[in-house]
Design an enzyme around this catalytic site. Structure first.
Site, PDB file in Angstrom:
ATOM      1  N   LYS A  10       0.833  -1.219   0.000  1.00  0.00           N
ATOM      2  CA  LYS A  10       0.000   0.000   0.000  1.00  0.00           C
ATOM      3  C   LYS A  10       0.862   1.261   0.000  1.00  0.00           C
ATOM      4  O   LYS A  10       0.625   2.179  -0.783  1.00  0.00           O
ATOM      5  CB  LYS A  10      -0.917   0.001   1.231  1.00  0.00           C
ATOM      6  CG  LYS A  10      -1.878  -1.162   1.316  1.00  0.00           C
ATOM      7  CD  LYS A  10      -2.821  -1.043   2.498  1.00  0.00           C
ATOM      8  CE  LYS A  10      -2.114  -1.050   3.844  1.00  0.00           C
ATOM      9  NZ  LYS A  10      -1.422  -2.324   4.139  1.00  0.00           N
ATOM     10  N   ARG A  84      -9.472   1.076   8.192  1.00  0.00           N
ATOM     11  CA  ARG A  84      -8.950  -0.213   8.627  1.00  0.00           C
ATOM     12  C   ARG A  84      -9.999  -1.061   9.316  1.00  0.00           C
ATOM     13  O   ARG A  84      -9.739  -2.223   9.638  1.00  0.00           O
ATOM     14  CB  ARG A  84      -7.756   0.000   9.575  1.00  0.00           C
ATOM     15  CG  ARG A  84      -6.533   0.545   8.857  1.00  0.00           C
ATOM     16  CD  ARG A  84      -5.358   0.672   9.786  1.00  0.00           C
ATOM     17  NE  ARG A  84      -4.186   1.161   9.077  1.00  0.00           N
ATOM     18  CZ  ARG A  84      -3.017   1.421   9.648  1.00  0.00           C
ATOM     19  NH1 ARG A  84      -2.874   1.230  10.954  1.00  0.00           N
ATOM     20  NH2 ARG A  84      -1.999   1.873   8.947  1.00  0.00           N
ATOM     21  N   ARG A 123      11.865  -5.022   5.230  1.00  0.00           N
ATOM     22  CA  ARG A 123      11.340  -3.680   4.974  1.00  0.00           C
ATOM     23  C   ARG A 123      12.111  -2.600   5.739  1.00  0.00           C
ATOM     24  O   ARG A 123      12.475  -2.767   6.896  1.00  0.00           O
ATOM     25  CB  ARG A 123       9.859  -3.613   5.347  1.00  0.00           C
ATOM     26  CG  ARG A 123       9.229  -2.254   5.054  1.00  0.00           C
ATOM     27  CD  ARG A 123       7.739  -2.341   4.923  1.00  0.00           C
ATOM     28  NE  ARG A 123       7.064  -2.651   6.177  1.00  0.00           N
ATOM     29  CZ  ARG A 123       5.739  -2.711   6.301  1.00  0.00           C
ATOM     30  NH1 ARG A 123       4.972  -2.513   5.244  1.00  0.00           N
ATOM     31  NH2 ARG A 123       5.183  -3.009   7.468  1.00  0.00           N
ATOM     32  N   ARG A 156      10.918  -0.720  11.024  1.00  0.00           N
ATOM     33  CA  ARG A 156       9.777  -0.278  11.817  1.00  0.00           C
ATOM     34  C   ARG A 156       9.635  -1.147  13.053  1.00  0.00           C
ATOM     35  O   ARG A 156       9.807  -2.372  12.979  1.00  0.00           O
ATOM     36  CB  ARG A 156       8.488  -0.356  10.988  1.00  0.00           C
ATOM     37  CG  ARG A 156       8.378   0.735   9.959  1.00  0.00           C
ATOM     38  CD  ARG A 156       7.232   0.531   8.991  1.00  0.00           C
ATOM     39  NE  ARG A 156       5.985   0.102   9.610  1.00  0.00           N
ATOM     40  CZ  ARG A 156       4.813   0.123   8.986  1.00  0.00           C
ATOM     41  NH1 ARG A 156       4.736   0.565   7.730  1.00  0.00           N
ATOM     42  NH2 ARG A 156       3.720  -0.293   9.599  1.00  0.00           N
ATOM     43  N   ARG A 167      -0.400  -8.112  14.390  1.00  0.00           N
ATOM     44  CA  ARG A 167      -0.924  -7.271  13.299  1.00  0.00           C
ATOM     45  C   ARG A 167      -1.744  -8.093  12.308  1.00  0.00           C
ATOM     46  O   ARG A 167      -2.793  -7.649  11.837  1.00  0.00           O
ATOM     47  CB  ARG A 167       0.224  -6.568  12.575  1.00  0.00           C
ATOM     48  CG  ARG A 167       0.974  -5.558  13.428  1.00  0.00           C
ATOM     49  CD  ARG A 167       2.129  -4.944  12.675  1.00  0.00           C
ATOM     50  NE  ARG A 167       1.647  -4.135  11.554  1.00  0.00           N
ATOM     51  CZ  ARG A 167       2.393  -3.827  10.502  1.00  0.00           C
ATOM     52  NH1 ARG A 167       3.625  -4.279  10.393  1.00  0.00           N
ATOM     53  NH2 ARG A 167       1.898  -3.074   9.537  1.00  0.00           N
TER      54      ARG A 167
END
Length: 213
Positions: A10, A84, A123, A156, A167
């Site tokens: 995203k 969300r 990431r 992160r 998550r």
């Protein structure tokens, strides 16, 4: 809007959209990072929730999104990862009705759990502007500096393996129901997000161009 699981791409697609089409883009994460960096009580509270992999309460997210729209949403906008939850989707509909604006496009990036885990493992994100990339992209492992603002590229805190499990569980129970919520709307389109970013963006941009005609 761009919807999908953590690691579905995203943020990457949102960045490519804003650079290609010059459309204002935001995400709950971007807004919350700003609040955290400003040291506001709301930002501190939201940061603690995110560190545990939980979703920030709907009322906080909706308040911040509506405030952002007042300042930046006059000439079109893209949401990265908002809404969300179904409740956020319902509140967004109310906000759009007040603004006399229709939802033009909702893109759901479909990815496998293996893709999610592989992407999250490598990431990197710019602490300053939110630019997202990976350790294997453009040699960032050797020089973790953002190519756009020279900010530091870091892992992160919510990409930790144990936090990711929380998550993903939150996504399945709270975000996946948005598919049914938006499936009744012609604005919803599913795109295979397992492919490389350029191939995915070709499909995304084609949908945007179609809506802009």
């Amino acid at each position: 809007m761009l919807l999908g699981a953590p690691g579905s791409g995203k943020g990457t697609q949102a960045e490519m959209i804003t650079r290609h089409f010059a459309i204002a883009v935001t995400s709950p994460g971007t807004i919350l990072r700003r609040e955290r960096d400003l040291g506001t009580p709301l930002g501190i509270k939201a940061d603690e929730i995110s560190k545990q992999g939980g979703l920030v309460p709907d009322e906080i997210i909706v308040y911040l999104i509506e405030d952002w729209l007042v300042l930046h949403g006059k000439d079109g906008f893209v949401f990265d990862g908002f809404p969300r939850t179904v409740k956020q989707g319902e509140r967004l509909n109310e906000i759009l009705q007040k603004r006399q604006t229709a939802l033009d496009l909702a893109i759901w990036l479909e990815v496998s759990e293996r893709t999610v885990r592989d992407r999250i493992a490598g990431r990197l994100q710019c602490r300053r502007c939110g630019f997202t990339t990976s350790l294997t992209s453009a040699g960032f492992a050797e020089r973790p500096i953002c190519p756009y603002c020279d900010g530091p590229l870091v892992r992160r805190h919510d990409d930790d393996a144990s936090v990711l499990e929380t998550r993903l569980a939150e996504f399945k129970t709270k975000t996946e129901p948005l598919l049914s919520f938006y499936e009744k709307d012609d604005a919803l389109h599913r795109i295979d997000g397992n492919r490389d970013r350029e191939t995915v963006f070709a499909d995304v941009s084609a949908l945007i161009e179609e809506r802009m005609r």
